[in-house]
Design a protein around this motif. Structure first.
Motif, short mmCIF file in Angstrom:
data_model
loop_
_atom_site.label_atom_id
_atom_site.label_comp_id
_atom_site.label_asym_id
_atom_site.label_seq_id
_atom_site.Cartn_x
_atom_site.Cartn_y
_atom_site.Cartn_z
N HIS A 11 58.48 30.96 43.24
CA HIS A 11 59.66 31.80 43.46
C HIS A 11 59.97 32.61 42.20
N GLU A 14 57.09 35.22 41.49
CA GLU A 14 57.06 36.31 42.46
C GLU A 14 58.20 37.29 42.23
N TRP A 15 59.41 36.78 42.10
CA TRP A 15 60.55 37.68 41.96
C TRP A 15 60.65 38.27 40.56
N ARG A 18 58.25 41.22 40.92
CA ARG A 18 58.78 42.27 41.79
C ARG A 18 59.93 43.03 41.13
N PRO A 31 65.46 35.71 37.89
CA PRO A 31 65.00 34.58 38.72
C PRO A 31 64.81 33.27 37.97
N PHE A 158 66.48 37.38 49.11
CA PHE A 158 66.55 37.65 47.68
C PHE A 158 66.44 39.13 47.33
#
Length: 327
Positions: A11, A14-15, A18, A31, A158
């Motif tokens: 998590h 990934e965020w 991004r 994050p 999210f």
């Protein structure tokens, strides 16, 4: 039920990726962190207690309750848990941060934090604890859903939680910005705290001054930076302040609408005698020298206690050393 470490690592990675490649790349830091804001006096009580506590925890010291009365009473489900956010600058923070005039306080004069302190926590350490709940929006909303497993966590939007900028009429984004993490109370700071953030060095110095002997333990954790962009900064605060042999020099963050403000500054020597006593009920925070001001008074090298009030709220209090090198 706790989230697995590998799940949380994915998590965060990934965020972080991004958000780092988007329009607002500072979000890449969010994050891996969680956020809890508190007014100055409550933040000091949290430090002295060593824990974040739920609203209903009988050991919680709530010296200044900035919750909106009509909102906090909507639901009771979260009152038995510590309340954290996935991001800073939530809609809740927007309505309470900063020294305001009475007309600026949407939920009443008491529902705002003149000096707001941000506790920044290690997300992985919190998210992988046992007995943690998550919500997809503010827990005071009757529409908020909660869960405690990876399946529910995966349904939290999210992209909206971390959203910045205009919403193009999609008010669900505003609701999602207040998604919460709800660990059991009490939550020991020693296990999860990464840092404590302030809007300015004077506000950090006020915090440390009021901590007294405990300041040395926490000073290294106290940060002043825009790296995470954790504050809105729409209202006045003391941006910098110092003494010279000519008097007190200072700069204020101006209001978003450049309105004039009420300000009072007192400077006391070691004998508790007042050396400067300045007050202006219609003070402008902006001028041709980037808002820098000098209140003139002859001062000798020494330690001085300096206090600033803005709109009759304490904005700064600390001891400043005027040394010979400033001649």
């Amino acid at each position: 039920m706790a989230l697995g470490e590998a799940f949380v690592d994915r998590h965060i990675a990934e965020w972080g990726d991004r958000l780092g490649s988007g329009v607002y790349p500072y979000r890449r830091h969010w994050p891996s962190r969680l956020f809890h804001h508190a007014p100055l006096e409550t933040a000091l009580a949290i430090i002295n207690d060593g824990h974040l506590r739920a609203r209903s925890d009988p050991q919680r010291q709530q010296l200044q309750d900035v919750a909106a009365g009509g909102v906090i009473d909507n639901r009771q489900e979260a009152h038995g848990r510590v309340r954290l956010y996935f991001r800073p600058r939530t809609p809740t923070q927007f309505h309470i941060e900063g020294i305001r005039k009475a007309a600026d306080c949407l939920y009443g004069a008491n529902a705002h934090a003149p000096v707001l302190v941000m506790f920044v926590l290690d997300a992985k350490r919190v998210l992988t604890k046992q007995d943690v709940l998550f919500s997809d929006q503010n827990m005071q909303s009757l529409n908020a859903k909660t869960g405690n497993d990876e399946k529910f966590f995966g349904t939290i939007p999210f992209a909206s939680v971390f959203h910045e900028g205009g919403i193009a009429g999609d008010h669900s984004i505003i609701a999602s910005r207040c998604a919460e993490v709800l660990p059991a109370s009490p939550l020991p700071l020693a296990e999860v705290l990464s840092s404590i953030w302030f809007r300015s060095e004077p506000e950090r110095d006020s915090f440390l001054y009021k901590l007294g002997a405990a300041a040395a333990q926490w000073q290294s954790r106290c940060s002043v930076s825009d790296e995470l962009k954790v504050f809105d900064k729409r209202f006045p605060f003391v941006a910098d302040i110092g003494l010279s042999t000519e008097g007190v020099r200072f700069r204020l963050n101006h209001r978003y609408d450049i309105q004039n403000i009420s300000i009072a500054i007192q400077v006391y020597n070691k004998q508790n005698q007042i050396c400067i006593n300045f007050r202006n009920e219609n003070f402008t925070t902006y001028n041709k020298v980037q808002g820098r001001w000098l209140i003139k008074s002859t001062l000798q090298p020494d330690n001085y206690l300096v206090k600033v009030q803005i709109e009759n709220h304490q904005a700064y209090e600390s001891v400043i050393r005027l040394s010979d090198s400033l001649f």
